[in-house]
Design a protein around this motif. Sequence first.
Motif, PDB file in Angstrom:
ATOM      1  N   GLU A 124       0.821  -1.164  -0.069  1.00 45.14           N
ATOM      2  CA  GLU A 124       0.033  -0.084  -0.171  1.00 45.14           C
ATOM      3  C   GLU A 124       1.002   1.340   0.192  1.00 45.14           C
ATOM      4  OE1 GLU A 124      -3.532   2.214   2.781  1.00 45.14           O
ATOM      5  OE2 GLU A 124      -2.480   0.394   3.540  1.00 45.14           O
ATOM      6  N   ALA A 125       1.676   1.269   0.793  1.00 44.52           N
ATOM      7  CA  ALA A 125       3.098   2.507   0.936  1.00 44.52           C
ATOM      8  C   ALA A 125       3.526   2.749  -0.499  1.00 44.52           C
ATOM      9  CB  ALA A 125       3.897   2.429   2.045  1.00 44.52           C
ATOM     10  N   ALA A 126       4.045   1.459  -1.049  1.00 44.95           N
ATOM     11  CA  ALA A 126       4.871   1.655  -2.199  1.00 44.95           C
ATOM     12  C   ALA A 126       3.726   2.125  -3.524  1.00 44.95           C
ATOM     13  CB  ALA A 126       5.281   0.340  -2.559  1.00 44.95           C
ATOM     14  N   GLY A 127       2.419   1.733  -3.250  1.00 42.58           N
ATOM     15  CA  GLY A 127       1.668   2.204  -4.315  1.00 42.58           C
ATOM     16  C   GLY A 127       1.240   3.726  -4.255  1.00 42.58           C
ATOM     17  N   LEU A 129       3.158   5.942  -2.816  1.00 42.61           N
ATOM     18  CA  LEU A 129       4.356   6.796  -3.108  1.00 42.61           C
ATOM     19  C   LEU A 129       4.535   6.885  -4.843  1.00 42.61           C
ATOM     20  CD1 LEU A 129       7.410   7.970  -2.284  1.00 42.61           C
ATOM     21  CD2 LEU A 129       8.307   5.604  -2.540  1.00 42.61           C
ATOM     22  N   ALA A 130       4.134   5.857  -5.325  1.00 40.89           N
ATOM     23  CA  ALA A 130       4.084   5.774  -6.802  1.00 40.89           C
ATOM     24  C   ALA A 130       3.060   6.858  -7.441  1.00 40.89           C
ATOM     25  CB  ALA A 130       3.956   4.564  -7.484  1.00 40.89           C
ATOM     26  N   GLY A 134       4.972  13.914  -9.446  1.00 47.50           N
ATOM     27  CA  GLY A 134       5.652  15.119  -9.616  1.00 47.50           C
ATOM     28  C   GLY A 134       7.335  15.042  -9.220  1.00 47.50           C
ATOM     29  N   LEU A 135       7.475  13.967  -8.549  1.00 52.81           N
ATOM     30  CA  LEU A 135       8.901  13.721  -8.040  1.00 52.81           C
ATOM     31  C   LEU A 135       9.959  13.847  -9.190  1.00 52.81           C
ATOM     32  CD1 LEU A 135       8.421  11.319  -5.282  1.00 52.81           C
ATOM     33  CD2 LEU A 135       9.027  13.443  -4.649  1.00 52.81           C
ATOM     34  N   ARG A 136      11.029  14.483  -8.693  1.00 62.34           N
ATOM     35  CA  ARG A 136      12.210  14.758  -9.739  1.00 62.34           C
ATOM     36  C   ARG A 136      13.353  13.950  -9.003  1.00 62.34           C
ATOM     37  NH1 ARG A 136      11.499  20.923 -11.198  1.00 62.34           N
ATOM     38  NH2 ARG A 136       9.746  20.873 -12.243  1.00 62.34           N
ATOM     39  N   ASP A 150       6.810   1.378  -7.712  1.00 63.13           N
ATOM     40  CA  ASP A 150       6.457   1.745  -9.239  1.00 63.13           C
ATOM     41  C   ASP A 150       6.910   3.185  -9.520  1.00 63.13           C
ATOM     42  OD1 ASP A 150       5.796   1.865 -11.805  1.00 63.13           O
ATOM     43  OD2 ASP A 150       3.858   1.143 -11.671  1.00 63.13           O
ATOM     44  N   PHE A 151       8.126   3.276 -10.154  1.00 63.61           N
ATOM     45  CA  PHE A 151       8.557   4.651 -10.482  1.00 63.61           C
ATOM     46  C   PHE A 151       8.086   5.228 -12.020  1.00 63.61           C
ATOM     47  CE2 PHE A 151      11.492   3.002  -7.031  1.00 63.61           C
ATOM     48  CZ  PHE A 151      11.362   4.004  -6.364  1.00 63.61           C
ATOM     49  N   SER A 152       7.504   4.262 -12.653  1.00 63.36           N
ATOM     50  CA  SER A 152       7.309   4.340 -14.088  1.00 63.36           C
ATOM     51  C   SER A 152       6.599   5.346 -14.328  1.00 63.36           C
ATOM     52  CB  SER A 152       7.113   2.938 -14.638  1.00 63.36           C
ATOM     53  OG  SER A 152       5.865   2.799 -14.404  1.00 63.36           O
ATOM     54  N   GLN A 153       5.750   5.768 -13.372  1.00 61.57           N
ATOM     55  CA  GLN A 153       4.685   6.883 -13.769  1.00 61.57           C
ATOM     56  C   GLN A 153       5.101   8.282 -13.517  1.00 61.57           C
ATOM     57  OE1 GLN A 153       1.939   6.483 -15.745  1.00 61.57           O
ATOM     58  NE2 GLN A 153       2.770   4.526 -15.949  1.00 61.57           N
ATOM     59  N   MET A 154       6.395   8.515 -12.916  1.00 65.87           N
ATOM     60  CA  MET A 154       6.962   9.634 -12.697  1.00 65.87           C
ATOM     61  C   MET A 154       7.809  10.309 -13.697  1.00 65.87           C
ATOM     62  SD  MET A 154       8.430   8.771  -8.620  1.00 65.87           S
ATOM     63  CE  MET A 154       7.355   7.911  -7.483  1.00 65.87           C
TER      64      MET A 154
END
Length: 181
Positions: A124-127, A129-130, A134-136, A150-154
């Motif tokens: 849940e926390a990983a989701g 965070l994903a 807007g995170l750079r 999952d960083f793929s949407q950042m």
Amino acid sequence: TQMSDSHMRPVHISDKTRVANKIIRCWQRSSGHDTGHPGARLNISDINLAKLPPLNADFSHVTSLQMSDMYLHNSIDSFLVNFPNLQDLKLESSHLRELPQSLFDLQALKQLHLSNNQITLTTEAAGKLANLKGLRVVNLSNNPLGVIPDFSQMAELARLNLKNTGLAQWPAGIEHLEQLT
């Protein structure tokens, strides 16, 4: 002198006074530093507190908050909600074991530095965070994460540090992030 609830370290009145003064100056928008940084900064790092003080003031002008090298109590959640427009958050070496829930409401967040804690992520926390798309910059180094976010949407992600996190595989999809170096 008072003892910290969870770490049995003495808390000195001078530390509490120092934090209170920094918070008041920040609230009054008089940090004493003309850094050219848009928005105000609050740095209360390297100070031993039993818990963070409750705040009943507007800190929406604060875009940078640093609370590193300290023992963060679970009072971090009620403290963070007072800073809705953070763009840069540093909670490094702060003995965190999980991500504060209020972190996930920081939709303006661009830089997240959480290295050198004991953070383990639930699915849940990983989701959640994903969803901070807007995170750079994300630094999760030196944490036993367990679950890979999952960083793929950042799409804006330019720097990602996952050193010493115990991950057995590279996060899926990050090879498609054009900004990532």
